[in-house]
Write an enzyme that holds these catalytic residues in place. Structure first.
Site, PDB file in Angstrom:
ATOM      1  N   ARG A  27       0.817  -1.214   0.000  1.00 16.16           N
ATOM      2  CA  ARG A  27       0.000   0.000   0.000  1.00 16.16           C
ATOM      3  C   ARG A  27       0.858   1.274   0.000  1.00 16.16           C
ATOM      4  O   ARG A  27       0.442   2.305   0.517  1.00 16.16           O
ATOM      5  CB  ARG A  27      -0.972   0.014   1.192  1.00 16.16           C
ATOM      6  CG  ARG A  27      -1.719  -1.296   1.404  1.00 16.16           C
ATOM      7  CD  ARG A  27      -2.578  -1.678   0.232  1.00 16.16           C
ATOM      8  NE  ARG A  27      -3.698  -0.809   0.019  1.00 16.16           N
ATOM      9  CZ  ARG A  27      -4.907  -0.951   0.571  1.00 16.16           C
ATOM     10  NH1 ARG A  27      -5.153  -1.939   1.365  1.00 16.16           N
ATOM     11  NH2 ARG A  27      -5.869  -0.104   0.286  1.00 16.16           N
ATOM     12  N   ARG A  31      -2.362   6.536   0.080  1.00 21.01           N
ATOM     13  CA  ARG A  31      -2.412   6.487   1.540  1.00 21.01           C
ATOM     14  C   ARG A  31      -1.519   7.502   2.236  1.00 21.01           C
ATOM     15  O   ARG A  31      -2.015   8.398   2.867  1.00 21.01           O
ATOM     16  CB  ARG A  31      -2.080   5.079   2.041  1.00 21.01           C
ATOM     17  CG  ARG A  31      -3.273   4.141   1.929  1.00 21.01           C
ATOM     18  CD  ARG A  31      -3.040   2.915   2.762  1.00 21.01           C
ATOM     19  NE  ARG A  31      -4.297   2.274   3.135  1.00 21.01           N
ATOM     20  CZ  ARG A  31      -4.348   1.163   3.830  1.00 21.01           C
ATOM     21  NH1 ARG A  31      -3.258   0.586   4.245  1.00 21.01           N
ATOM     22  NH2 ARG A  31      -5.501   0.648   4.151  1.00 21.01           N
ATOM     23  N   ARG A  40      -5.196  13.062  -5.803  1.00 16.75           N
ATOM     24  CA  ARG A  40      -6.508  12.508  -5.491  1.00 16.75           C
ATOM     25  C   ARG A  40      -7.546  13.617  -5.348  1.00 16.75           C
ATOM     26  O   ARG A  40      -8.668  13.485  -5.818  1.00 16.75           O
ATOM     27  CB  ARG A  40      -6.361  11.708  -4.196  1.00 16.75           C
ATOM     28  CG  ARG A  40      -7.578  11.317  -3.476  1.00 16.75           C
ATOM     29  CD  ARG A  40      -7.903   9.854  -3.702  1.00 16.75           C
ATOM     30  NE  ARG A  40      -8.735   9.335  -2.644  1.00 16.75           N
ATOM     31  CZ  ARG A  40      -9.936   9.814  -2.347  1.00 16.75           C
ATOM     32  NH1 ARG A  40     -10.429  10.828  -2.996  1.00 16.75           N
ATOM     33  NH2 ARG A  40     -10.639   9.258  -1.359  1.00 16.75           N
ATOM     34  N   ASP A  77      -7.114  -1.337  -7.562  1.00 17.16           N
ATOM     35  CA  ASP A  77      -7.701  -1.982  -6.392  1.00 17.16           C
ATOM     36  C   ASP A  77      -8.122  -3.399  -6.746  1.00 17.16           C
ATOM     37  O   ASP A  77      -8.400  -3.688  -7.915  1.00 17.16           O
ATOM     38  CB  ASP A  77      -8.897  -1.205  -5.854  1.00 17.16           C
ATOM     39  CG  ASP A  77      -9.156  -1.552  -4.400  1.00 17.16           C
ATOM     40  OD1 ASP A  77      -8.540  -0.941  -3.514  1.00 17.16           O
ATOM     41  OD2 ASP A  77      -9.941  -2.497  -4.143  1.00 17.16           O
ATOM     42  N   TYR A 155     -15.982  -9.759  -0.356  1.00 17.75           N
ATOM     43  CA  TYR A 155     -16.600  -8.468  -0.691  1.00 17.75           C
ATOM     44  C   TYR A 155     -17.857  -8.637  -1.542  1.00 17.75           C
ATOM     45  O   TYR A 155     -18.831  -7.906  -1.380  1.00 17.75           O
ATOM     46  CB  TYR A 155     -15.579  -7.553  -1.389  1.00 17.75           C
ATOM     47  CG  TYR A 155     -14.531  -7.062  -0.416  1.00 17.75           C
ATOM     48  CD1 TYR A 155     -14.821  -6.042   0.499  1.00 17.75           C
ATOM     49  CD2 TYR A 155     -13.269  -7.644  -0.363  1.00 17.75           C
ATOM     50  CE1 TYR A 155     -13.869  -5.616   1.418  1.00 17.75           C
ATOM     51  CE2 TYR A 155     -12.314  -7.223   0.555  1.00 17.75           C
ATOM     52  CZ  TYR A 155     -12.619  -6.211   1.438  1.00 17.75           C
ATOM     53  OH  TYR A 155     -11.691  -5.788   2.359  1.00 17.75           O
TER      54      TYR A 155
HETATM   55  O1  CP3 Z   1      -0.190  -1.289  -2.715  1.00 21.56           O
HETATM   56  C1  CP3 Z   1      -0.518  -0.250  -3.308  1.00 21.56           C
HETATM   57  O2  CP3 Z   1      -0.211   0.853  -2.901  1.00 21.56           O
HETATM   58  C2  CP3 Z   1      -1.263  -0.374  -4.625  1.00 21.56           C
HETATM   59  C3  CP3 Z   1      -2.638   0.005  -4.574  1.00 21.56           C
HETATM   60  C4  CP3 Z   1      -3.631  -0.821  -3.774  1.00 21.56           C
HETATM   61  C5  CP3 Z   1      -4.851  -0.278  -3.301  1.00 21.56           C
HETATM   62  N1  CP3 Z   1      -5.600  -1.288  -2.778  1.00 21.56           N
HETATM   63  C6  CP3 Z   1      -5.228   1.147  -3.398  1.00 21.56           C
HETATM   64  C7  CP3 Z   1      -6.235   1.674  -2.443  1.00 21.56           C
HETATM   65  C8  CP3 Z   1      -3.635  -2.197  -3.444  1.00 21.56           C
HETATM   66  C9  CP3 Z   1      -2.572  -3.269  -3.661  1.00 21.56           C
HETATM   67  C10 CP3 Z   1      -4.902  -2.468  -2.834  1.00 21.56           C
HETATM   68  C11 CP3 Z   1      -5.303  -3.823  -2.396  1.00 21.56           C
HETATM   69  C12 CP3 Z   1      -6.527  -3.996  -1.626  1.00 21.56           C
HETATM   70  N2  CP3 Z   1      -7.721  -3.320  -1.730  1.00 21.56           N
HETATM   71  C13 CP3 Z   1      -6.695  -5.026  -0.664  1.00 21.56           C
HETATM   72  C14 CP3 Z   1      -5.662  -6.080  -0.304  1.00 21.56           C
HETATM   73  C15 CP3 Z   1      -4.572  -5.560   0.543  1.00 21.56           C
HETATM   74  C16 CP3 Z   1      -4.934  -5.340   1.985  1.00 21.56           C
HETATM   75  O3  CP3 Z   1      -4.715  -4.209   2.452  1.00 21.56           O
HETATM   76  O4  CP3 Z   1      -5.359  -6.279   2.654  1.00 21.56           O
HETATM   77  C17 CP3 Z   1      -8.003  -4.901  -0.148  1.00 21.56           C
HETATM   78  C18 CP3 Z   1      -8.630  -5.762   0.933  1.00 21.56           C
HETATM   79  C19 CP3 Z   1      -8.646  -3.820  -0.831  1.00 21.56           C
HETATM   80  C20 CP3 Z   1     -10.046  -3.321  -0.692  1.00 21.56           C
HETATM   81  C21 CP3 Z   1     -10.082  -1.911  -0.241  1.00 21.56           C
HETATM   82  N3  CP3 Z   1      -9.683  -0.817  -0.996  1.00 21.56           N
HETATM   83  C22 CP3 Z   1     -10.496  -1.403   1.030  1.00 21.56           C
HETATM   84  C23 CP3 Z   1     -10.991  -2.269   2.171  1.00 21.56           C
HETATM   85  C24 CP3 Z   1     -10.352  -0.008   1.012  1.00 21.56           C
HETATM   86  C25 CP3 Z   1     -10.719   1.010   2.093  1.00 21.56           C
HETATM   87  C26 CP3 Z   1      -9.743   1.065   3.183  1.00 21.56           C
HETATM   88  C27 CP3 Z   1      -8.295   1.311   2.760  1.00 21.56           C
HETATM   89  O5  CP3 Z   1      -7.585   0.329   2.659  1.00 21.56           O
HETATM   90  O6  CP3 Z   1      -7.900   2.468   2.564  1.00 21.56           O
HETATM   91  C28 CP3 Z   1      -9.790   0.344  -0.248  1.00 21.56           C
HETATM   92  C29 CP3 Z   1      -9.447   1.713  -0.698  1.00 21.56           C
HETATM   93  C30 CP3 Z   1      -8.110   1.957  -1.248  1.00 21.56           C
HETATM   94  N4  CP3 Z   1      -7.434   1.129  -2.105  1.00 21.56           N
HETATM   95  C31 CP3 Z   1      -7.318   3.121  -1.017  1.00 21.56           C
HETATM   96  C32 CP3 Z   1      -6.142   2.954  -1.763  1.00 21.56           C
HETATM   97  C33 CP3 Z   1      -5.014   3.919  -1.883  1.00 21.56           C
HETATM   98  C34 CP3 Z   1      -7.717   4.332  -0.149  1.00 21.56           C
HETATM   99  C35 CP3 Z   1      -8.732   5.123  -0.882  1.00 21.56           C
HETATM  100  C36 CP3 Z   1      -8.507   6.599  -0.986  1.00 21.56           C
HETATM  101  O7  CP3 Z   1      -7.459   7.101  -1.397  1.00 21.56           O
HETATM  102  O8  CP3 Z   1      -9.510   7.230  -0.695  1.00 21.56           O
END
Ligand code: CP3
Length: 345
Positions: A27, A31, A40, A77, A155
């Site tokens: 991640r 973030r 963003r 994602d 999900y």
């Molecule tokens: O690793 C990286 O930086 C690449 C990008 C990436 C995102 N999501 C961007 C994202 C990756 C590899 C993911 C994987 C992901 N997404 C997983 C598996 C990894 C893990 O953490 O267990 C899961 C379960 C998700 C589903 C998901 N996406 C959730 C539950 C959420 C909300 C909470 C959170 O993690 O922030 C997201 C949103 C998300 N995906 C964000 C980002 C940067 C935050 C959204 C924002 O910028 O508003």
């Protein structure tokens, strides 16, 4: 001759000797960086960023430029897969993902399909990968990724985040036939999706099984590993990393997967993991992301402790799960610099 100025991660995956351990953070794209938030906030939201290849490429490269990591991971994602199959999602500010429709029965399966043109529906992902490769210009390799079928199932059936995913879990017992059918469909689409990412230039692919830890060993073997294994068997083009968070109970079984790297979280002891998984795989992980809330000298000493436990060459330094959004980027840099300054013996 390598195509990369920095190919530490690829060498480590192959088991070749390197002077130091490669490092990146799960991640890392998004973030934590103010530079990410600036991009963003110039858009309508998370999904627009994911679906706009130029901007997705920009935030993918940011951690390479700003933090100095040894690999990039494409900004996207795992939830693009349910959407491509027919279940659109929304990313709700401060809450997370939300699905209007969910799958809870055999009849509901008609809402989704695996007979889709993945290259067409998810065209923005390979496009972002191609642009990223151009911008990286051979500096470091690029990681593509997907969710593991069980995590995507969570999900699609629950419809939102959860601590227990009890709706998803109960389906495994209530309706195993439907559960297998949906997992099979997700697997079919995921294999096509990973191949699409590889064709566009992904050098490594990582399978995130974020919710493997809520299953028992028996259920994970039947509903989790089985489908991860099918994906690993289908991907021969590039190295595959499997990160099954919380699946400490399955480490010996994970060793039999046709993948090169196994991710470990901070609950898993490194030396014990090496014993259980064996010498033939690269391990990736596993500093507790909360360590990055400590002072600089604690971060340094805990990172060195982790590196000292590695024991052999085949390790990629990372956190045990994604970096938390409110982590100070300077603390992240401290982690990265500590790894870079640590000579292997
Ligand atoms: O690793 C990286 O930086 C690449 C990008 C990436 C995102 N999501 C961007 C994202 C990756 C590899 C993911 C994987 C992901 N997404 C997983 C598996 C990894 C893990 O953490 O267990 C899961 C379960 C998700 C589903 C998901 N996406 C959730 C539950 C959420 C909300 C909470 C959170 O993690 O922030 C997201 C949103 C998300 N995906 C964000 C980002 C940067 C935050 C959204 C924002 O910028 O508003």
């Amino acid at each position: 001759m390598s195509d990369y100025q920095n190919d530490l991660i690829l060498k480590t995956i192959k088991g070749e000797k390197t002077e130091r351990y490669p490092v990146w953070l799960m991640r890392q794209a998004g973030r934590i960086l103010p530079e990410y938030r600036a991009v963003r906030s110039s858009l309508s939201g998370f999904k627009e960023l994911v679906e706009t290849p130029e901007r997705a490429a920009e935030v993918t490269v940011q951690p390479v430029d700003i933090l100095g990591v040894d690999a990039a991971i494409i900004f996207s994602d795992i939830l693009v897969i349910p959407e491509a199959m027919g279940l659109p999602y929304q990313m709700i500010e401060k809450k997370g993902p939300w699905f209007e429709n969910t799958i809870n029965s055999m009849e509901d399966l008609a809402k989704v399909s695996d007979q889709i043109d993945v290259a067409d529906r998810l065209a923005y992902v390979p496009e972002a990968i191609k642009l990223t490769k151009k911008e990286l210009n051979g500096r470091v390799p690029l990681i593509g990724f997907c969710g593991a079928p069980w995590t995507i199932f969570c999900y699609m059936t629950e419809g939102e985040g959860s601590k227990t995913f009890s709706k998803a879990k109960r389906l495994l017992f209530q309706d195993p036939a439907m559960s297998h059918k949906l997992l099979d469909m997700i697997t079919n689409v995921t294999i096509k999706y990973l191949k699409l990412q590889i064709e566009a230039g992904a050098d490594i692919v990582q399978i995130f099984d974020s919710w493997s830890g809520i299953l028992s060993p028996t259920e994970y073997a039947e509903f989790g590993m089985k489908y991860v294994s099918r994906i690993c068997d289908a991907i021969n083009e590039v190295p595959v990393t499997v990160f099954a968070k919380g699946a400490y109970y399955a480490r010996e079984d994970l060793a039999s997967l046709k993948c090169q790297t196994i991710g470990i979280d901070w609950n898993m002891d490194i030396e014990e993991s090496r014993r259980l998984i064996g010498e033939d795989k690269t391990l990736q992980g596993n500093l507790d992301p909360c360590v990055l809330f400590a002072d600089f000298s604690t971060i340094e000493s805990k990172t060195k402790n982790m590196l000292n436990s590695f024991g052999n060459q085949r390790h990629i330094a990372n956190l045990g799960h994604g970096v938390y959004p409110d982590t100070d980027p300077e603390k992240v840099k401290c982690f990265i610099e500590t790894v870079k300054g640590f000579a292997k013996n």
